[in-house]
Design an enzyme around this catalytic site. Sequence first.
Site, short mmCIF file in Angstrom:
data_model
loop_
_atom_site.label_atom_id
_atom_site.label_comp_id
_atom_site.label_asym_id
_atom_site.label_seq_id
_atom_site.Cartn_x
_atom_site.Cartn_y
_atom_site.Cartn_z
CD GLN A 174 -1.50 -2.42 1.67
OE1 GLN A 174 -0.35 -2.58 2.07
NE2 GLN A 174 -2.37 -3.42 1.63
CD GLN A 219 -1.76 -11.16 0.64
OE1 GLN A 219 -2.29 -10.19 1.16
NE2 GLN A 219 -1.09 -12.05 1.34
NE ARG A 459 -7.01 0.56 15.97
CZ ARG A 459 -6.82 -0.71 16.35
NH1 ARG A 459 -7.05 -1.70 15.51
NH2 ARG A 459 -6.43 -0.99 17.58
CB ALA A 460 -0.45 1.39 13.03
CD GLU A 494 -4.74 -2.84 4.94
OE1 GLU A 494 -4.70 -4.09 4.93
OE2 GLU A 494 -3.74 -2.13 4.73
CG HIS A 495 -5.50 -3.07 10.28
ND1 HIS A 495 -5.71 -4.39 10.01
CD2 HIS A 495 -4.36 -2.73 9.62
CE1 HIS A 495 -4.74 -4.84 9.22
NE2 HIS A 495 -3.91 -3.84 8.96
CD GLU A 516 -4.56 -7.47 6.19
OE1 GLU A 516 -4.11 -6.96 7.24
OE2 GLU A 516 -3.88 -8.20 5.45
#
Length: 625
Positions: A174, A219, A459-460, A494-495, A516
């Site tokens: 990303q 992916q 969001r790490a 993500e996250h 994710e």
Amino acid sequence: MAPLFSTPPQGSLRSRRHPIGVAAAVGAAVLGVLASTQGAMAAPAPAAPDLGPNVIVFSPDMPVAQIQSKVDAIYAQQVDSEMGTQRYALLFKPGTYGSATTPLDVKVGYYTEVDGLGQDPGAVTINGGVTAVGRNGSGSLDTFWRSVSNLTIHAVAAPGDECHTSSEMWAVSQAAPMRRVDVKDYTTFMPYCENPNYASGGFVADSNLEGGALNGSQQQFYVRNSEIGGQGWSNGVWNQVFSGTVGAPPQSFPSTDPGPYTTLATTPVSKEKPYLYVDAKGAYRVFVPSARTSSVGTTWAKGHTPGRSLPLSDFFVAHPSDSIAKINSALAQGKHLLVTPGVYDVAKSIAVKRADTVVLGLGLATLTATNGSVPMTVADVQGVDIAGLTFDAGPVNSPTLLQVGTGHDKGGKHAGTAANPTALQDVFFRIGGPHVGKATTSLVVDSDHVLLDDIWAWRADHGVAGSVGWTVNTAKNGVIVNGDDVTAIGLFVEHYQQYNVIWNGERGRTVFFQNELPYDAPDQAAWQHGGIKGWAAYKVADTVRTHEAWGLGSYIYTNVNPSLHATQSFEVPDRPGVVLHDLTTVSLNSAGTIDSVINGKGSAAEAEHSSIPHTVTTYSNGVAN
């Protein structure tokens, strides 16, 4: 990012070429534009602007060895600086660099932007390569925050590198876009020299991959408004999307042979990223491409990209030492904004209030919220470009990090037109990672006719010690779209701890979505609502009547508690006007289960059977196919 897992590439890999070179802790004095050496009667070249010490400008009359030394030094500094604060832009003036016998290999580390300074990609040629590659031990899963644009690459093998210089290698995940690049030879987006050789999440736009490309272990990947020649596109894992791309593989989703390809003949709306260039007189300018609808191919194949050219005198050139008050004063006086490389602490919003304002960051310039601020706001005006910026949350919670338009439910014009949309290009968000970060959401879009072009809201899931955890780097939502007629082309979110994306506006469209779910929920009680386990990755509000999306992937990897379930990854109202195409869910590394793909339909992605994609080809009005 994706966890340390990926389906092996399908099909054989070919030994081809990869570029190299990048680095140098060089001072500004070494680099400026060389004075004119023409005769005394010739007009002197315009003075080079002060772009700060971390903008390095190369000219073709510099020895290749000198350029190589500088870029190698910067790469040595940045190769492992994933959470560091240094930012660099390596700019190449028009001309040719390197040769068949002395190639120039530019390795690109973290927070490094590599650009040609011509009006078109053909103005700058690099014989050698521009290489982004992962590190042994993680492949390219964390190869973030770098870019290449506006140049031509002839792949030439570097002595002593038998692998990376066998093709042009841009093996990234990303926040690492390739734009306006003409690759004359074979391109690989897979780090096949590394162990493991995973990659996850590339983005290519307005480029010509003349020799074809190896996707390999990627992916998910998105290619738009480009051209693929030579050997075509090979391999694919889960979610591969093409729009407006000449030579793209035909629609084949969900087949894995040759790949799970989602292919749109055109891109609904596009507006290429503004870019810095040097005109025929040696003056620096910024070119702002025009918006296109139902577009195919590159903007430059048949001549100069359509658009407008702005002199740098129309810009306030910001440095990290400049106050926000000074920046806002310049914007209020009608200036555009060029943000030079660095990290900017923002305690009061940078306010963009005028239509057609351009805000262009160099070297992934980063705006960090302090004291719970909103680092940037954009008024309800049309035609604004926000490009090349990273927004970081700070330790005090911010309501959002970028606000585009005013509250959509509070009246107002919400100005915007299809012919002149506001556009966000290569805009990235972080909650945690380099430090503790908190924000309720990352991006809120209230204006109509906004284009989201390569957005990564993250969001790490990892970072420096103490910066990541369920109660540490808190954030409910990544992107909330309230405006109407908003289009996303390349949306990575993500996250986040609740809905990753909430779409409330009418006539929204998304081409390519990658997600994710959060890794770190401690238990099911902490991650559920109203009897629904977890939160969907992509939520279209129950009131929406028209929405369409293509090529959406959502993955689960709950590594703190592998027993967690999400009821579904996609949640939409059951109406004929709401249509989603080509959806994929996957459970990764036997950690977490997604019980259904969308609205209770589609098979479960079970932890017990990880790495298997579960798909729905079309969903509308309660029917899944």
